[in-house]
Design a protein around this motif. Structure first.
Motif, PDB file in Angstrom:
ATOM      1  N   ARG A  14       1.255  14.234  -0.877  1.00  0.00           N
ATOM      2  CA  ARG A  14       0.598  13.307   0.370  1.00  0.00           C
ATOM      3  C   ARG A  14      -0.967  13.794   0.661  1.00  0.00           C
ATOM      4  O   ARG A  14      -1.675  12.594   0.877  1.00  0.00           O
ATOM      5  CB  ARG A  14       1.611  13.418   1.443  1.00  0.00           C
ATOM      6  CG  ARG A  14       0.909  12.673   2.694  1.00  0.00           C
ATOM      7  CD  ARG A  14       1.849  12.715   3.833  1.00  0.00           C
ATOM      8  NE  ARG A  14       1.746  11.987   4.942  1.00  0.00           N
ATOM      9  CZ  ARG A  14       0.894  12.312   5.784  1.00  0.00           C
ATOM     10  NH1 ARG A  14       0.171  13.599   5.777  1.00  0.00           N
ATOM     11  NH2 ARG A  14       0.539  11.585   6.981  1.00  0.00           N
ATOM     12  N   THR A  15      -1.080  14.821   0.585  1.00  0.00           N
ATOM     13  CA  THR A  15      -2.218  15.388   1.315  1.00  0.00           C
ATOM     14  C   THR A  15      -3.417  15.845   0.154  1.00  0.00           C
ATOM     15  O   THR A  15      -4.561  15.930   0.184  1.00  0.00           O
ATOM     16  CB  THR A  15      -2.224  16.544   2.137  1.00  0.00           C
ATOM     17  OG1 THR A  15      -1.717  17.629   1.263  1.00  0.00           O
ATOM     18  CG2 THR A  15      -1.340  16.287   3.295  1.00  0.00           C
ATOM     19  N   TYR A  44       9.391  19.343   6.916  1.00  0.00           N
ATOM     20  CA  TYR A  44       8.259  19.033   7.708  1.00  0.00           C
ATOM     21  C   TYR A  44       8.495  17.743   8.151  1.00  0.00           C
ATOM     22  O   TYR A  44       8.442  16.781   7.535  1.00  0.00           O
ATOM     23  CB  TYR A  44       7.000  19.563   7.081  1.00  0.00           C
ATOM     24  CG  TYR A  44       6.726  20.788   6.747  1.00  0.00           C
ATOM     25  CD1 TYR A  44       6.273  21.979   7.607  1.00  0.00           C
ATOM     26  CD2 TYR A  44       7.112  21.106   5.372  1.00  0.00           C
ATOM     27  CE1 TYR A  44       6.184  23.186   7.109  1.00  0.00           C
ATOM     28  CE2 TYR A  44       7.053  22.685   5.115  1.00  0.00           C
ATOM     29  CZ  TYR A  44       6.679  23.376   5.918  1.00  0.00           C
ATOM     30  OH  TYR A  44       6.388  24.921   5.438  1.00  0.00           O
ATOM     31  N   ASP A  45       7.959  17.653   9.625  1.00  0.00           N
ATOM     32  CA  ASP A  45       8.155  16.113  10.134  1.00  0.00           C
ATOM     33  C   ASP A  45       6.901  15.513  10.065  1.00  0.00           C
ATOM     34  O   ASP A  45       6.043  16.049   9.715  1.00  0.00           O
ATOM     35  CB  ASP A  45       8.852  16.332  11.688  1.00  0.00           C
ATOM     36  CG  ASP A  45       8.112  17.068  12.514  1.00  0.00           C
ATOM     37  OD1 ASP A  45       6.999  17.665  12.128  1.00  0.00           O
ATOM     38  OD2 ASP A  45       8.853  17.418  13.587  1.00  0.00           O
ATOM     39  N   ALA A  46       6.738  14.334  10.794  1.00  0.00           N
ATOM     40  CA  ALA A  46       5.185  13.583  10.860  1.00  0.00           C
ATOM     41  C   ALA A  46       4.336  14.532  11.616  1.00  0.00           C
ATOM     42  O   ALA A  46       3.170  14.559  11.523  1.00  0.00           O
ATOM     43  CB  ALA A  46       5.482  12.419  11.413  1.00  0.00           C
ATOM     44  N   ALA A  47       4.853  15.129  12.852  1.00  0.00           N
ATOM     45  CA  ALA A  47       3.909  15.804  13.636  1.00  0.00           C
ATOM     46  C   ALA A  47       3.345  17.123  12.563  1.00  0.00           C
ATOM     47  O   ALA A  47       2.179  17.483  12.860  1.00  0.00           O
ATOM     48  CB  ALA A  47       4.591  16.280  14.760  1.00  0.00           C
ATOM     49  N   ALA A  49       3.018  17.035   9.662  1.00  0.00           N
ATOM     50  CA  ALA A  49       1.977  16.433   8.875  1.00  0.00           C
ATOM     51  C   ALA A  49       0.672  16.184   9.131  1.00  0.00           C
ATOM     52  O   ALA A  49      -0.443  16.604   8.620  1.00  0.00           O
ATOM     53  CB  ALA A  49       2.567  15.308   8.189  1.00  0.00           C
ATOM     54  N   SER A  50       0.681  15.848  10.633  1.00  0.00           N
ATOM     55  CA  SER A  50      -0.609  15.525  11.091  1.00  0.00           C
ATOM     56  C   SER A  50      -1.280  16.982  11.513  1.00  0.00           C
ATOM     57  O   SER A  50      -2.518  17.079  11.708  1.00  0.00           O
ATOM     58  CB  SER A  50      -0.463  15.030  12.647  1.00  0.00           C
ATOM     59  OG  SER A  50       0.169  13.668  12.290  1.00  0.00           O
ATOM     60  N   ARG A  51      -0.294  18.000  11.884  1.00  0.00           N
ATOM     61  CA  ARG A  51      -0.913  19.436  12.187  1.00  0.00           C
ATOM     62  C   ARG A  51      -1.792  19.824  10.977  1.00  0.00           C
ATOM     63  O   ARG A  51      -2.595  20.520  10.770  1.00  0.00           O
ATOM     64  CB  ARG A  51       0.337  20.353  12.622  1.00  0.00           C
ATOM     65  CG  ARG A  51      -0.255  21.643  13.030  1.00  0.00           C
ATOM     66  CD  ARG A  51       1.073  22.439  13.606  1.00  0.00           C
ATOM     67  NE  ARG A  51       0.811  23.825  13.828  1.00  0.00           N
ATOM     68  CZ  ARG A  51       0.681  24.236  14.849  1.00  0.00           C
ATOM     69  NH1 ARG A  51       0.669  23.314  16.105  1.00  0.00           N
ATOM     70  NH2 ARG A  51       0.372  25.557  15.013  1.00  0.00           N
ATOM     71  N   ASP A  53      -3.216  17.971   8.584  1.00  0.00           N
ATOM     72  CA  ASP A  53      -4.375  17.290   8.363  1.00  0.00           C
ATOM     73  C   ASP A  53      -5.461  18.146   9.257  1.00  0.00           C
ATOM     74  O   ASP A  53      -6.526  18.264   8.902  1.00  0.00           O
ATOM     75  CB  ASP A  53      -4.364  15.874   8.875  1.00  0.00           C
ATOM     76  CG  ASP A  53      -3.740  15.044   7.683  1.00  0.00           C
ATOM     77  OD1 ASP A  53      -3.788  15.482   6.719  1.00  0.00           O
ATOM     78  OD2 ASP A  53      -3.056  14.002   8.085  1.00  0.00           O
ATOM     79  N   LEU A  54      -5.069  18.576  10.351  1.00  0.00           N
ATOM     80  CA  LEU A  54      -6.111  19.148  11.314  1.00  0.00           C
ATOM     81  C   LEU A  54      -6.276  20.752  10.952  1.00  0.00           C
ATOM     82  O   LEU A  54      -7.681  20.964  10.887  1.00  0.00           O
ATOM     83  CB  LEU A  54      -5.384  19.183  12.561  1.00  0.00           C
ATOM     84  CG  LEU A  54      -6.403  19.833  13.855  1.00  0.00           C
ATOM     85  CD1 LEU A  54      -7.632  19.396  13.798  1.00  0.00           C
ATOM     86  CD2 LEU A  54      -5.705  19.939  15.057  1.00  0.00           C
ATOM     87  N   THR A  57      -8.789  20.213   8.102  1.00  0.00           N
ATOM     88  CA  THR A  57     -10.237  20.188   8.563  1.00  0.00           C
ATOM     89  C   THR A  57     -10.835  21.195   9.220  1.00  0.00           C
ATOM     90  O   THR A  57     -11.974  21.611   8.904  1.00  0.00           O
ATOM     91  CB  THR A  57      -9.991  19.007   9.704  1.00  0.00           C
ATOM     92  OG1 THR A  57      -9.443  17.700   9.291  1.00  0.00           O
ATOM     93  CG2 THR A  57     -11.478  18.654  10.373  1.00  0.00           C
TER      94      THR A  57
END
Length: 300
Positions: A14-15, A44-47, A49-51, A53-54, A57
């Motif tokens: 995904r990433t 791993y959940d959606a949260a 996955a967002s973490r 990405d951060l 970055t």
């Protein structure tokens, strides 16, 4: 796997991040799985996955994992970390620019390996170290001399910028390197010391300073034109600088003063200081002083 939970392999797809990178971040506790599968695989959940990405970055911006963890755990604000990181990057950029300036100088001068080592060392000294070198040199030269004029000169001799420019010119790098060599020269220390001590006791110095503009105006062009100090032409130029009826004791004193101040290394110190501070050096005065001293000896 369900739409709500993802394995490390699925997160990698995904990433675009390598599986080993995600696993390492998870092992260190920066990326926490939501749960585990019956077989023990991390999910791993959606949260998360967002973490992820951060995290990516922040890592790409150069932040360490511990700092990233503190940001994610709200122990540090992103604003504070960004400000600190900016200062660190600016310091690193200054260092890189200094290194570029040193290498440009090496390329232009075809320097030896020994010169390269010295140049890099001098160019990357801290502000405190640079100032200490100059302060110690000036302190030795002016030790025990406390009159107002000498103190003012000593203060001027200490005036170097707290930091070299962010992008120093080759001339400024060269000047700092040469200044570092110059202040370690014991002969310069002795010369300056002699000038300081003679200046404290010689009451003819004030007279010498008053004719300095005349020396530069008339003797300077004579030097440039190649007029010999003992030639007839020099005698006419001399008369424009020093009155012909100047008493002999004053003439002797003037010659002594000229000999004292006609020190190329001391003048070079001031030139280098001027370049380092980003100013244009004044025309050299020592050749004119030396010419006048020789002319006085020849004609008076």
């Amino acid at each position: 796997m369900t739409d709500d939970l993802h394995t490390i392999g699925e997160l990698a797809q995904r990433t675009g991040l390598p599986v080993r990178t995600i696993r390492f971040w998870s092992d260190t506790g920066v990326l926490t799985p939501a749960t585990r599968s019956p077989a023990g695989y991390r999910l791993y959940d959606a949260a998360a996955a967002s973490r992820l990405d951060l995290i990516r970055t922040l890592r790409e911006l150069g932040l360490g994992l511990e700092t990233v963890r503190q940001i994610l755990d709200n122990q540090l604000t992103l604003s504070d970390v960004a400000a600190t990181h900016v200062r660190a990057l600016e310091a690193e950029i200054r260092t890189l620019r200094l290194q570029c300036a040193v290498l440009r100088t090496v390329a232009d001068r075809e320097s030896t390996t020994e010169e390269l080592t010295l140049m890099h060392k001098l160019a990357t000294l801290s502000a405190r170290e640079r100032q200490q070198i100059i302060d110690e040199f000036v302190a030795r030269a002016f030790e025990g001399v406390t009159d107002e004029d000498s103190t003012a000169i000593a203060d001027l001799m200490r005036e170097i910028p707290p930091e070299l420019p962010d992008d120093p010119s080759p001339e400024q790098v060269d000047a700092w390197i040469e200044l570092g060599d110059l202040v370690s020269d014991t002969s310069l220390q002795h010369t300056l010391r002699r000038m300081v001590l003679s200046g404290a006791t010689d009451n003819r110095i004030e007279f010498g300073l008053t004719i300095r503009p005349l020396i530069l105006e008339h003797a300077g062009p004579a030097v440039a034109a190649g007029v010999a100090p003992d030639s007839p032409a020099a005698e006419a130029i001399l008369a424009r600088i020093v009155p012909a009826d100047l008493p002999e004791p004053d003439t002797v004193g003037l010659v002594a003063w000229l000999d004292t101040v006609s020190e190329p290394k001391v003048e070079r110190y001031w030139e280098l200081l001027t370049v380092i501070n980003g100013y244009q050096p004044a025309p050299r005065a020592v050749p004119a002083f030396a010419w006048l001293s020789a002319a006085l000896r020849a004609h008076r």
